[in-house]
Write an enzyme that holds these catalytic residues in place. Structure first.
Site, short mmCIF file in Angstrom:
data_model
loop_
_atom_site.label_atom_id
_atom_site.label_comp_id
_atom_site.label_asym_id
_atom_site.label_seq_id
_atom_site.Cartn_x
_atom_site.Cartn_y
_atom_site.Cartn_z
N PRO A 1 0.82 -1.21 0.00
CA PRO A 1 0.00 0.00 0.00
C PRO A 1 0.86 1.27 0.00
O PRO A 1 2.07 1.19 0.20
CB PRO A 1 -0.81 -0.11 1.29
CG PRO A 1 -0.26 -1.25 2.06
CD PRO A 1 0.63 -2.04 1.19
N SER B 1 -14.18 -11.79 -1.04
CA SER B 1 -13.84 -12.16 0.34
C SER B 1 -14.89 -11.72 1.35
O SER B 1 -14.77 -12.00 2.53
CB SER B 1 -12.48 -11.60 0.71
OG SER B 1 -12.56 -10.21 0.86
N LYS C 1 -4.96 -7.25 5.90
CA LYS C 1 -6.26 -7.27 6.57
C LYS C 1 -6.08 -7.35 8.08
O LYS C 1 -6.74 -6.64 8.83
CB LYS C 1 -7.07 -8.47 6.07
CG LYS C 1 -7.61 -8.26 4.67
CD LYS C 1 -8.27 -9.51 4.15
CE LYS C 1 -8.89 -9.24 2.76
NZ LYS C 1 -9.40 -10.46 2.14
N1 LIG Z 1 10.25 1.71 7.69
C1 LIG Z 1 10.42 3.01 7.50
N2 LIG Z 1 11.37 3.67 8.18
C2 LIG Z 1 11.54 4.99 7.97
N3 LIG Z 1 10.84 5.75 7.14
C3 LIG Z 1 9.88 5.14 6.42
C4 LIG Z 1 9.62 3.74 6.56
N4 LIG Z 1 8.62 3.42 5.73
C5 LIG Z 1 8.27 4.54 5.09
N5 LIG Z 1 9.02 5.59 5.50
C6 LIG Z 1 8.91 6.97 5.03
O1 LIG Z 1 7.59 7.21 4.64
C7 LIG Z 1 7.51 8.06 3.51
C8 LIG Z 1 6.68 7.44 2.42
O2 LIG Z 1 7.38 6.35 1.85
P1 LIG Z 1 7.44 6.08 0.27
O3 LIG Z 1 7.27 7.34 -0.48
O4 LIG Z 1 8.65 5.29 0.01
O5 LIG Z 1 6.15 5.21 0.12
P2 LIG Z 1 5.71 4.27 -1.07
O6 LIG Z 1 5.58 2.92 -0.51
O7 LIG Z 1 6.61 4.44 -2.22
O8 LIG Z 1 4.26 4.80 -1.39
P3 LIG Z 1 3.48 4.95 -2.79
O9 LIG Z 1 2.88 3.62 -3.10
O10 LIG Z 1 2.43 5.96 -2.48
O11 LIG Z 1 4.47 5.40 -3.80
C9 LIG Z 1 8.93 8.32 3.09
O12 LIG Z 1 9.31 9.56 3.60
C10 LIG Z 1 9.70 7.19 3.75
O13 LIG Z 1 11.02 7.56 4.00
#
Ligand SMILES: Nc1ncnc2c1ncn2[C@@H]1O[C@H](COP(=O)(O)OP(=O)(O)OP(=O)(O)O)[C@@H](O)[C@H]1O
Ligand SMILES: [Mg+2]
Length: 813
Positions: free
Chosen positions: A360, A683, A726
């Site tokens: 997500p 589901s 979920k």
């Molecule tokens: N485990 C984590 N530790 C530190 N920061 C996190 C972690 N997970 C997410 N973040 C931070 O949350 C923010 C959103 O992450 P990111 O943009 O990589 O999401 P994404 O999975 O690519 O979402 P999308 O599907 O909307 O592109 C970023 O600033 C990221 O650094």
């Protein structure tokens, strides 16, 4: 007048540039060089206003400071597409001719001309004659292009045919060499029929002239066939054509280009292509549209990273340190990444391993990609595939198209500047396909290690080696990704975070990141764990941490403002009490899901591209005849599974001895609130069946329980997807008992500890088991009846003779 000049009839204060030896026609893209300071100022003025400019030819090209009487009064309004500062004081500019227009009045003359102009209406005279003439002129033009060996012959004519006769005449007029007066004459002719007549005459004459020149000097014609350069010399009467440029610039440019090609260290094929192109360019009139195309192409070839590489970091320990430094948790994911990196070190080109991050929004897919680049010492580029629908966007347009460009893959490689970057292909699931060719199959080629060492971009037109690029693909969902693409990827799932993980991420990463970005120190802002938890619960409802980061950003912004007002030393403390002062009232409150157990309401666990989520299924009885209604934006598959659930219940009512008057007295209505979000998937089956049976039996469903599972007509429970997502959502919403299909057992390994500790997960095979767990009381059973689910057919038989059964309508809906 700002921004409105492009389409208006009267143009006030439009800057004018007098052209030397050049007539620009509507509907054509034309590059030229501007050197006079007044013209450069006019250009700059136009560029900052609405990009519209008036272009009109000088009667005598040698006049340096033309006045109104030296400039033709009919010209063209044009839009500035691009300006490039060339080395000296000159500017290169590319314009697109818009409409014929007449100078009505010179409004000012210093520091540049500004005029009042009026658009000339085209005379619309499509007749049988004009249709025939058009055909003839097109054929002549084709002959002409063949004669001068125009390289773009194959594309110009088909592209030309797509235009209106008005535009066709203008485009041809701008392509054919003829004296300036003749061009100006064509520009001043508002009737396209009249223009066709002129063009017919001009083309016939030109073709005759070219043939004659061949006859005079056949040897020469044979030796070189007729290069454009020859043509230009032979068919340009002195002073016409496009000598706006200064010839003496050319040798330098060509020599420089040759050196650059040599330095670019291209593979032999590409190098040969490049040298050939330099040669072609040398033969072209330097300011012709073709020369611009040729120069652009050479620029691209020269600037691609044919050999340049980043030195790869190979220290796994260091890579691990960097991955940990950038992201909290995600242990399994990091482990897989490290495995993957170590394989890449052992095997030079490990086949078919492309990482695919699925999960997500806001769970860190994109930022993990960046972190991998940092951990391996490579450059990082990201290409969003969302909305890419055209193969050409991936692979470029052939150079013969006007305004052609390389595809995005090559563009990104150029941006990376190295041939081994980490290349994140974001949102593959949002890529769309349509008639213009399939971007997915182009992408397949990019990702295929067997093919991508010879990736052919249509524009670049020679192989580029992508085999050392490290591709990473991200998507929210697997389903929309074309199957062959999935097969290429090593899928790593990021299902989302628990509350506790979010707290840690906020504390250890997001806070410091955002405080740093806002120039705040630890002394300026303190926030307690309790406040962060309140923030997570009250202001976000998500699988990832995107909104969490956004809310933290808005706190930081508020604090910055106060620090600016009150001084560097100012310090703020965020507490659960004053949190609302920073963020306003909470957006989410613990919802219905927490409240009392209800009859006819069951809680389902759903899975969307935004992660897991809880859905409330409400069943109600209304007066009717045993019909079944569904509302709440349910997709086709969900509706079908609801029908199945309903049929199952109808088969069950006799066994359970509940609501036997269903078909006579009432309809059932199922509603799933939050109607704006579309809901899909099978589901919800067991949840819907539970809600209906609860309603009919008048027994409440426990609010502690959430469930997910497909149902069959006979009450079997089939496995479903998105289990981790979920369960995370259910946990987030305070659910402590989950019902899932037995066949989903394998999905339960590697569940976050907190879920294992805090939730009871029942794995079931039949609907009867579901009801036992979910209902707050046991269902009544007919005395002596110890069978489980029974087929409606058998049911009917045992009850034959009973009044209700004989009247039962067929089991269709
Ligand atoms: N485990 C984590 N530790 C530190 N920061 C996190 C972690 N997970 C997410 N973040 C931070 O949350 C923010 C959103 O992450 P990111 O943009 O990589 O999401 P994404 O999975 O690519 O979402 P999308 O599907 O909307 O592109 C970023 O600033 C990221 O650094
Ligand atoms: Mg992303």
């Amino acid at each position: 007048m700002q921004d409105s000049n492009e389409h208006s009839e009267i143009l006030r204060n439009i800057p004018l540039i007098p052209l030397r030896d050049l007539v620009v026609f509507p509907g054509t893209l034309v590059p030229f060089i501007v050197g006079r300071s007044s013209s450069i100022q006019a250009l700059e003025k136009a560029a900052e206003k609405d990009k519209m400019i008036f272009l009109s030819a000088q009667m005598d090209a040698s006049v340096d400071n033309p006045t109104a009487k030296d400039i033709y009064s009919v010209g063209v309004t044009a839009k500035i597409i691009r300006t490039i500062k060339s080395d000296d004081k000159n500017m290169k500019v590319i314009v697109e001719g818009k409409s014929r227009a007449r100078i009505v009045e010179y409004l000012s003359t210093y520091p540049y001309y500004q005029i009042l102009a009026k658009v000339v209406k085209e005379v619309d005279d499509h007749t049988a004659e004009s249709r025939d003439l058009l055909k003839r002129v097109l054929a002549l033009f084709e002959d002409y292009l063949k004669l001068i060996q125009n390289a773009n012959l194959d594309s110009i004519i088909p592209a030309l045919r797509e235009n209106t006769p008005e535009r066709i005449t203008d485009i041809i007029a701008s392509h054919v060499y003829m004296p300036l007066e003749e061009k100006q004459n064509l520009l001043e002719t508002a009737s396209s029929l009249e223009r066709l007549r002129r063009l017919n005459y001009v083309l016939e004459n030109e073709i005759l002239k070219i043939h004659a020149s061949y006859q005079k000097d056949p040897q020469r014609a044979n030796r070189r066939r007729v290069s454009l350069k020859d043509q230009a010399q032979k068919t340009f009467p002195p002073g016409s054509g496009s000598p706006v440029c200064r010839k003496e610039d050319q040798p330098n440019e060509i020599e420089e280009l040759r050196q650059k090609v040599a330095k670019a260290k291209m593979p032999p094929d590409a190098e040969e292509k490049a040298y050939k192109e330099v040669e072609r360019l040398e033969a072209m009139p330097p300011m012709s549209a073709e020369a611009t195309v040729s120069r652009n192409y050479l620029d691209w070839l020269i600037s691609l990273p044919w050999v340049k590489k980043s030195r790869e970091k190979r220290e796994l320990k260091e890579a691990e340190r960097i991955l940990n430094e950038d992201h909290h948790g995600l242990d399994k994911v990091k482990e897989r990444i490290l495995e993957y990196l170590s394989i890449r070190q052992l095997v030079k080109n490990p086949r078919g391993v492309i990482l695919g991050f699925i999960g997500p929004p806001g769970v860190g897919k994109s930022s993990l990609g960046k972190s991998i680049a940092r951990a391996t010492g490579r450059k990082f580029v990201r290409l969003s595939l969302g909305g890419v629908r055209d193969e050409a966007e991936i692979r470029g347009h052939r150079r013969t198209y006007i305004g052609a460009y390389p595809g995005r893959i090559i563009q990104m490689v150029k941006r990376a500047g190295t041939k081994n970057p980490v290349f994140l292909l974001d949102e593959v699931d949002k890529m769309s396909m349509d008639f213009r060719g399939d971007p997915a199959s182009a992408l397949m080629e990019v990702l295929d290690p067997e093919q991508n060492s010879t990736f052919l971009d249509h524009y670049i037109d020679t192989d580029f080696d992508l085999s050392q690029v490290m591709f990473i693909v991200t998507a929210n969902m697997v389903d929309p990704i074309p199957k062959p693409l999935i097969d290429r990827m090593e899928i790593i799932r990021l299902p989302g975070y628990t509350e506790d993980e979010k707290l840690q991420i906020a504390k250890r990463f997001l806070m410091s990141k955002q405080m740093g970005a806002h120039g705040l120190t630890e002394a300026n802002l303190k926030i307690s764990d309790q406040s962060l938890l309140k923030l997570i619960r009250g202001y976000t409802r998500e699988a990832g941490v995107r909104s969490l980061e956004r809310e933290i950003t808005s706190i930081c912004r508020k604090v910055v403002k106060r620090v600016v007002q009150k001084g560097r030393e100012h310090s703020e403390k965020v507490t659960p009490k004053n949190l609302e002062g920073f963020l306003g009232i909470p957006k989410f409150r613990r919802s219905e899901f927490d409240k009392r157990d209800e009859v006819g309401v069951a809680t389902g666990m759903a899975w969307t591209e935004f992660g897991g989520e809880l859905l409330r299924f409400e069943a109600n009885k209304i007066h009717g005849k045993g019909n079944f209604t569904l509302t709440g934006q349910l997709g086709e598959i969900m509706q079908e599974s609801a029908q199945t659930a309903f049929s199952f219940v109808r088969g069950k009512i006799y066994e359970l001895d509940i609501a036997r008057d269903l078909h006579r007295n009432f309809d059932i209505h199922i509603h799933v609130p939050e109607g704006s979000t579309p809901k899909e998937g099978p589901s919800a089956g067991i949840t819907i069946a539970t809600a209906i049976i609860s309603l009919l039996a008048d027994i409440a469903v426990s609010k502690k329980v959430a469930m997910s599972g497909e149902i069959t007509l006979k009450g079997k429970v089939l496995p479903v997807g998105g289990i981790k997502e979920k369960l995370l959502a259910a946990h987030r919403e305070g659910i402590r008992v989950a019902i899932l299909p037995l066949d989903n057992k394998p999905d339960l390994k590697d569940l976050p500890k907190i879920l294992k500790q805090n939730m009871t997960i029942h794995l079931v095979e039949t609907m009867d088991e579901v009801l036992k767990i979910a209902l707050t009381r046991e269902l009544p059973k007919k005395p002596g009846d110890d069978r489980d689910a029974m087929a409606p057919e058998a049911e009917r038989k045992t009850r034959a003779g009973e009044e209700e059964a004989s009247k039962e309508p067929p089991l269709t809906n």
